[in-house]
Design an enzyme around this catalytic site. Structure first.
Site, PDB file in Angstrom:
ATOM      1  N   CYS A 193       0.833  -1.211   0.000  1.00  0.00           N
ATOM      2  CA  CYS A 193       0.000   0.000   0.000  1.00  0.00           C
ATOM      3  C   CYS A 193       0.864   1.255   0.000  1.00  0.00           C
ATOM      4  O   CYS A 193       0.502   2.259  -0.590  1.00  0.00           O
ATOM      5  CB  CYS A 193      -0.925  -0.005   1.193  1.00  0.00           C
ATOM      6  SG  CYS A 193      -0.055  -0.233   2.733  1.00  0.00           S
TER       7      CYS A 193
ATOM      8  N   GLU B  53      -4.230   3.962  -8.124  1.00  0.00           N
ATOM      9  CA  GLU B  53      -3.276   3.056  -7.500  1.00  0.00           C
ATOM     10  C   GLU B  53      -3.120   1.846  -8.435  1.00  0.00           C
ATOM     11  O   GLU B  53      -4.102   1.251  -8.860  1.00  0.00           O
ATOM     12  CB  GLU B  53      -3.824   2.586  -6.146  1.00  0.00           C
ATOM     13  CG  GLU B  53      -2.878   1.650  -5.445  1.00  0.00           C
ATOM     14  CD  GLU B  53      -3.449   1.062  -4.147  1.00  0.00           C
ATOM     15  OE1 GLU B  53      -4.635   0.695  -4.144  1.00  0.00           O
ATOM     16  OE2 GLU B  53      -2.706   0.960  -3.171  1.00  0.00           O
TER      17      GLU B  53
HETATM   18  P1  NAD Z   1     -10.048  -5.362  -1.404  1.00  0.00           P
HETATM   19  O1  NAD Z   1     -10.658  -4.069  -0.994  1.00  0.00           O
HETATM   20  O2  NAD Z   1     -10.425  -5.932  -2.698  1.00  0.00           O
HETATM   21  O3  NAD Z   1     -10.352  -6.495  -0.322  1.00  0.00           O
HETATM   22  C1  NAD Z   1     -10.032  -6.272   1.032  1.00  0.00           C
HETATM   23  C2  NAD Z   1     -10.957  -7.104   1.889  1.00  0.00           C
HETATM   24  O4  NAD Z   1     -12.265  -6.549   1.831  1.00  0.00           O
HETATM   25  C3  NAD Z   1     -11.081  -8.563   1.458  1.00  0.00           C
HETATM   26  O5  NAD Z   1     -11.067  -9.392   2.597  1.00  0.00           O
HETATM   27  C4  NAD Z   1     -12.425  -8.594   0.775  1.00  0.00           C
HETATM   28  O6  NAD Z   1     -13.056  -9.847   0.787  1.00  0.00           O
HETATM   29  C5  NAD Z   1     -13.204  -7.585   1.602  1.00  0.00           C
HETATM   30  N1  NAD Z   1     -14.386  -7.035   0.951  1.00  0.00           N
HETATM   31  C6  NAD Z   1     -14.557  -6.788  -0.365  1.00  0.00           C
HETATM   32  N2  NAD Z   1     -15.784  -6.272  -0.581  1.00  0.00           N
HETATM   33  C7  NAD Z   1     -16.381  -6.151   0.621  1.00  0.00           C
HETATM   34  C8  NAD Z   1     -17.661  -5.693   1.050  1.00  0.00           C
HETATM   35  N3  NAD Z   1     -18.578  -5.212   0.205  1.00  0.00           N
HETATM   36  N4  NAD Z   1     -17.934  -5.702   2.368  1.00  0.00           N
HETATM   37  C9  NAD Z   1     -17.030  -6.180   3.255  1.00  0.00           C
HETATM   38  N5  NAD Z   1     -15.822  -6.650   2.898  1.00  0.00           N
HETATM   39  C10 NAD Z   1     -15.489  -6.636   1.592  1.00  0.00           C
HETATM   40  O7  NAD Z   1      -8.479  -5.132  -1.265  1.00  0.00           O
HETATM   41  P2  NAD Z   1      -7.350  -6.149  -1.668  1.00  0.00           P
HETATM   42  O8  NAD Z   1      -7.314  -6.145  -3.155  1.00  0.00           O
HETATM   43  O9  NAD Z   1      -7.501  -7.404  -0.911  1.00  0.00           O
HETATM   44  O10 NAD Z   1      -6.044  -5.423  -1.079  1.00  0.00           O
HETATM   45  C11 NAD Z   1      -5.322  -4.499  -1.786  1.00  0.00           C
HETATM   46  C12 NAD Z   1      -5.666  -3.108  -1.312  1.00  0.00           C
HETATM   47  O11 NAD Z   1      -5.370  -2.999   0.080  1.00  0.00           O
HETATM   48  C13 NAD Z   1      -4.834  -2.051  -1.986  1.00  0.00           C
HETATM   49  O12 NAD Z   1      -5.646  -0.959  -2.336  1.00  0.00           O
HETATM   50  C14 NAD Z   1      -3.833  -1.654  -0.913  1.00  0.00           C
HETATM   51  O13 NAD Z   1      -3.310  -0.361  -1.058  1.00  0.00           O
HETATM   52  C15 NAD Z   1      -4.646  -1.807   0.322  1.00  0.00           C
HETATM   53  N6  NAD Z   1      -3.781  -1.964   1.501  1.00  0.00           N
HETATM   54  C16 NAD Z   1      -3.677  -0.907   2.367  1.00  0.00           C
HETATM   55  C17 NAD Z   1      -2.834  -0.996   3.468  1.00  0.00           C
HETATM   56  C18 NAD Z   1      -2.697   0.148   4.450  1.00  0.00           C
HETATM   57  O14 NAD Z   1      -2.079  -0.031   5.486  1.00  0.00           O
HETATM   58  N7  NAD Z   1      -3.239   1.318   4.167  1.00  0.00           N
HETATM   59  C19 NAD Z   1      -2.107  -2.167   3.692  1.00  0.00           C
HETATM   60  C20 NAD Z   1      -2.229  -3.213   2.791  1.00  0.00           C
HETATM   61  C21 NAD Z   1      -3.088  -3.087   1.690  1.00  0.00           C
END
Ligand code: NAD
Length: 463
Positions: free
Chosen positions: A251, A350
């Site tokens: 991230c 991103e």
């Molecule tokens: P994502 O948003 O696709 O999924 C994250 C989680 O949310 C998953 O467990 C998914 O199943 C869940 N989810 C999806 N839709 C949902 C809904 N409607 N309701 C509830 N839960 C739901 O993200 P990803 O692709 O798994 O991860 C990558 C993203 O995470 C990138 O944007 C990255 O920048 C971010 N990230 C941020 C940090 C930080 O510290 N700021 C750290 C790591 C990753």
């Protein structure tokens, strides 16, 4: 196919909430010392099984061994930090804010809290959520990402002997229905998401009906500013690992580099050479620098963004295509693009997949202006030999964290509050700020009567 796990349902979330309610009856009576002991025991579980967990994480994500092998030590340190913090979560013991009344400001747990995790650092992100949640006295339900449930499941299995039933649970499955059921459940007081900005917006909306606390650790598009007096060699290494560590799926990965015109040409040449020399391969091969991307969809997205940049006139300095490699997996070459044309997706979105733009800047002000022209504000860095200049730029940058002469170095340091602003989310994890976010403040007023000094009593009302 490396494993099969249950695709959870809303009914599974209901069962987990019932178990959490039962667990809460006992858990709320535990002292800070008890909570500390549980967290220390969980940290030991990680250390004792570090190699197994790191190997499983490599399989889970495809991440290079050198990244996975570092994670257990950082995770157990995090849990030990919050073990100590559990004994420092204090309100304010007493104050006389109204005449004849004694006031107590208490810090109380929120109750049942939920953590929803991403796939790039699966167990790592879950640990970031569980430390402050358990330290503050909550019980927790965690949903790992659907792509990467294995390490969280294995960790909970390994911790069975030390975990009181229901205090820390895991439900696997998709965002909808499992994540969504957690977000909407009336018995859950807080939902903490680490994930995409679009998911964060949706969760904030859906959590509104039950007026939950919402903690959002979202995406980033970190800028790196290289000023004319920077150490070029260090800056190139910083850019390389800042952009491509964990295959660029970080991230706070560097996605935009702004380099002083005096250094720009040399910087681009050296960064491209270093990127070309990175070894791409299986995550579990110790000589691998870069593994595959997480999924076919993710690689398609990266390819779309690169093609769009080319259509907008950007030059690909290196990479930009699938590497020639005889392995299954969604590989993509580390990519350096020589511009960020306005209107191109690479300028604003991103990418999250080892693509970085390098742009020449006229001076410090130009660098800051470009760096802050983004909806995201997670991390940023400035590279200069002049520390006073570095601090001046750090103050001007919009970000949750700014590094001077490094990037993402202190990512796992538990004393450092972590989080973003704007499209990168809000709330902080780590540090006392992370702990406070998992508790609420209660004000208790008692009509305790006026307190008198000892010498008053022989002559006062009573005597
Ligand atoms: P994502 O948003 O696709 O999924 C994250 C989680 O949310 C998953 O467990 C998914 O199943 C869940 N989810 C999806 N839709 C949902 C809904 N409607 N309701 C509830 N839960 C739901 O993200 P990803 O692709 O798994 O991860 C990558 C993203 O995470 C990138 O944007 C990255 O920048 C971010 N990230 C941020 C940090 C930080 O510290 N700021 C750290 C790591 C990753």
């Amino acid at each position: 196919v490396i494993a099969e796990v249950p695709r959870g349902t809303a009914e599974d979330v209901e069962r987990a909430v019932d178990a959490a309610k039962k667990a809460w009856l006992d858990w709320q009576d535990k002292t800070p010392k008890d909570r500390m002991e549980l967290l220390l025991a969980l940290a030991d579980v990680i250390d004792e099984n570090a190699e197994e967990l790191a190997r499983l994480e490599t399989q889970n994500v495809g991440k290079p061994w050198w990244v996975a092998v570092d994670e257990p030590g950082i995770m157990s340190d995090n849990l030990r930090f919050f073990a100590g913090a559990a004994r420092n979560l204090e309100g304010k013991a007493a104050g006389e804010y109204a005449a004849g009344h004694t006031s107590i400001i208490r810090r109380e747990p929120l109750g049942i809290v939920a953590g929803i995790c991403p796939w790039n650092y699966p167990l790592f992100m879950a640990v970031w959520k569980m430390g402050p949640a358990l330290a503050a006295g909550n019980v927790q339900i965690i949903k790992p990402a659907e792509q990467t449930p294995l390490t969280m499941l294995r960790f909970v299995e390994l911790a069975q002997e030390v975990l009181p039933p229901g205090v820390l649970q895991v439900v696997t499955g998709d965002g909808i229905p499992v994540g969504d059921a957690l977000v909407r459940h009336p018995a859950i007081s807080l939902v903490s998401l680490t994930g995409d900005t679009a998911t964060g917006k949706l969760i904030a909306r859906n959590a509104a009906d039950t007026v939950k606390h919402v903690h959002l650790e979202l995406g980033g598009k970190d800028p790196m500013i290289v000023l004319d007096d920077a150490d070029l060699g260090r800056a190139v290494e910083g850019a390389l690992w800042g952009s491509f560590t964990n295959c660029g799926q970080v991230c706070s990965g560097v996605e935009r580099i702004y380099v002083a015109r005096e250094l720009h040409e040399q910087f681009v040449t050296r960064l491209a050479e270093r990127a070309q020399a990175l070894r791409i391969g299986r995550g579990d091969d110790p000589s691998t620098d870069l593994g595959p991307l997480i999924s076919e969809r993710q690689r398609e997205r990266v390819e779309e963004v690169v093609a769009d940049a080319v259509e907008h006139g950007a030059e690909i300095v290196t990479g930009g295509a699938r590497p020639r490699i005889e392995l299954p997996g969604w590989f993509f070459a580390p990519t350096v693009i020589g511009a960020e044309p306005e209107g191109a997706r690479v300028r604003r979105e991103e990418i999250f997949g080892r693509v970085v733009t390098v742009v020449r800047i006229e001076d410090e002000a130009d660098g800051v202006r470009r760096a802050i022209d983004s909806a995201f504000a997670l991390g940023a860095s400035v590279w200069t030999r002049d520390r006073a200049r570095g601090r001046r730029v750090a103050e001007a940058l919009e970000a949750g964290t700014v590094w001077i002469n490094d990037h993402a170095y202190s990512y796992g340091v538990c004393q450092a509050p972590w989080g973003g602003r704007g499209a990168s989310g809000h709330g902080r994890t780590h540090s006392k700020h992370g702990l406070y976010a998992l508790s609420h403040v209660k004000y208790v007023d008692t009509d305790a009567g006026r307190l008198r000094p000892p010498w008053w009593y022989p002559y006062g009302d009573d005597g």
